[in-house]
Design an enzyme around this catalytic site. Sequence first.
Site, short mmCIF file in Angstrom:
data_model
loop_
_atom_site.label_atom_id
_atom_site.label_comp_id
_atom_site.label_asym_id
_atom_site.label_seq_id
_atom_site.Cartn_x
_atom_site.Cartn_y
_atom_site.Cartn_z
CE LYS A 119 -4.01 -1.82 1.72
NZ LYS A 119 -5.71 -1.70 2.69
CE LYS A 200 -6.65 -8.65 -0.42
NZ LYS A 200 -7.63 -8.86 1.05
CE LYS A 203 -14.52 -5.43 2.95
NZ LYS A 203 -13.75 -5.10 3.78
N1 AQP Z 1 -9.62 -12.59 -1.26
C1 AQP Z 1 -10.15 -12.85 -0.10
N2 AQP Z 1 -10.15 -14.07 -0.25
C2 AQP Z 1 -10.68 -15.62 1.23
N3 AQP Z 1 -10.43 -14.42 2.30
C3 AQP Z 1 -10.38 -12.85 2.29
N4 AQP Z 1 -10.40 -12.05 2.85
C4 AQP Z 1 -10.55 -10.93 1.84
N5 AQP Z 1 -10.06 -10.70 0.98
C5 AQP Z 1 -9.63 -12.22 0.67
C6 AQP Z 1 -10.98 -12.09 4.68
O1 AQP Z 1 -12.15 -11.60 4.66
C7 AQP Z 1 -11.79 -10.50 6.67
C8 AQP Z 1 -11.80 -9.22 6.33
O2 AQP Z 1 -10.17 -8.77 5.32
P1 AQP Z 1 -10.39 -6.93 5.11
O3 AQP Z 1 -11.68 -6.75 5.75
O4 AQP Z 1 -9.29 -6.71 5.23
O5 AQP Z 1 -11.25 -7.47 3.45
P2 AQP Z 1 -10.66 -7.62 1.67
O6 AQP Z 1 -11.67 -7.89 1.14
O7 AQP Z 1 -9.06 -7.64 1.96
O8 AQP Z 1 -10.96 -5.66 2.54
P3 AQP Z 1 -9.98 -4.47 1.54
O9 AQP Z 1 -10.42 -3.19 2.19
O10 AQP Z 1 -9.81 -4.35 0.29
O11 AQP Z 1 -8.86 -4.64 3.05
P4 AQP Z 1 -7.12 -4.17 1.91
O12 AQP Z 1 -6.81 -3.66 1.14
O13 AQP Z 1 -6.88 -5.04 3.26
O14 AQP Z 1 -6.84 -5.94 1.61
C9 AQP Z 1 -10.70 -10.96 6.12
O15 AQP Z 1 -10.02 -11.96 6.90
C10 AQP Z 1 -10.17 -11.64 5.57
O16 AQP Z 1 -8.47 -12.43 5.98
#
Ligand code: AQP
Length: 341
Positions: A119, A200, A203
């Site tokens: 990031k 991956k 969100k």
């Molecule tokens: N692609 C994924 N596959 C499996 N598990 C996932 N998690 C997130 N993405 C995957 C798991 O979901 C939980 C919440 O994590 P988060 O709020 O960090 O979700 P995100 O989708 O990763 O959101 P962001 O805002 O995009 O976060 P960053 O920017 O940090 O990647 C966790 O248990 C996570 O492991």
Amino acid sequence: MLKINATQKIRVFSGIQPSGKVHIGNYLGAMRRWVAEQQQKENYFCIVDMHAITVPQDPSQLKRLTRDLAAVYLAVGLDPRVCTIFVQSQVPAHAECCWILNCVTPVGWLERMTQYKVKSREGESVNAGLLVYPVLQAADILLYDADEVPVGEDQSQHVELARDIAQRFNHLYGETFKVPKLVLPAVGARIKALNDPTRKMSKSEAHLRGHAIGLVDDPDEIRYVVRRSVTDTGREITFSKQEDKAGVNNLLEIYELLTGKSQEQIEAHFAGKGYAALKEEVAEVIIAALEPVRQRYQELMDDPHELDRLLALGAERARGVADPKMAEIKRKVGFVPLSKH
Ligand code: AQP
């Protein structure tokens, strides 16, 4: 290490950032296990809004996404009678504990975090919150003396760090924190983006059409996104670790998790069929699995007062655990307690 009392339920802590559209990766990687095991465990599920602001967020959107995520927690089947569901910023001990843990965490540990490195490379300017956010995550977990932290694979480095911080604090100030266990799913720990299976599903990118399937997306949108998902130029529909088969493998994993069929059964089922048929079936399986979630979500969003009431109740229950723990931490550090006059 503090031991689990055999007569007590295993205590679980996990959370999700209200940073965008909640997607099937979040569900299959984390929430599904939360729901499946909620009756056997003592559960704390947090909406980590303080983590979300480590990157810029529009305030009114953050508010909307926070309630939205609360509704999703309930819609996927978390039962507020057995789960403490709460918003992180409504329990001040998280920020307070984070500060103390910051003071025992070497900066080098934080600079090594992969998410920070990625990031900070992508972002125009890096704020201090982005660097110390894994410490806040450690505070979230350690305040509840959680035994287990069920998350997706992307969070494993942060949970390992929480363990290191707990051990360091215990070493410096005496036994205080339970050292939590990382719990990953055997399949689905990293669901890939449908428009780019080398990355991956995330969100913060879920607003880009084609990247993710939202948990409350409508059936037509799900069909559209799955049909357009990136695969490869081959024909073979088999589970594979090969890089060029990542798209097909991702669709098969989603299918496996949602149908409960074995990999052998799935490969036999798709033998001789083309990618169009695979995508068609995967889309329908997702639609069927998400239909009850979408319905329940709509009902919950129609009653924001009830949602706020449940969150207030959750925050009160969380404070019942976090506040006495915070008092213990302050005592260990040597802070003078407020006297009762
Ligand atoms: N692609 C994924 N596959 C499996 N598990 C996932 N998690 C997130 N993405 C995957 C798991 O979901 C939980 C919440 O994590 P988060 O709020 O960090 O979700 P995100 O989708 O990763 O959101 P962001 O805002 O995009 O976060 P960053 O920017 O940090 O990647 C966790 O248990 C996570 O492991």
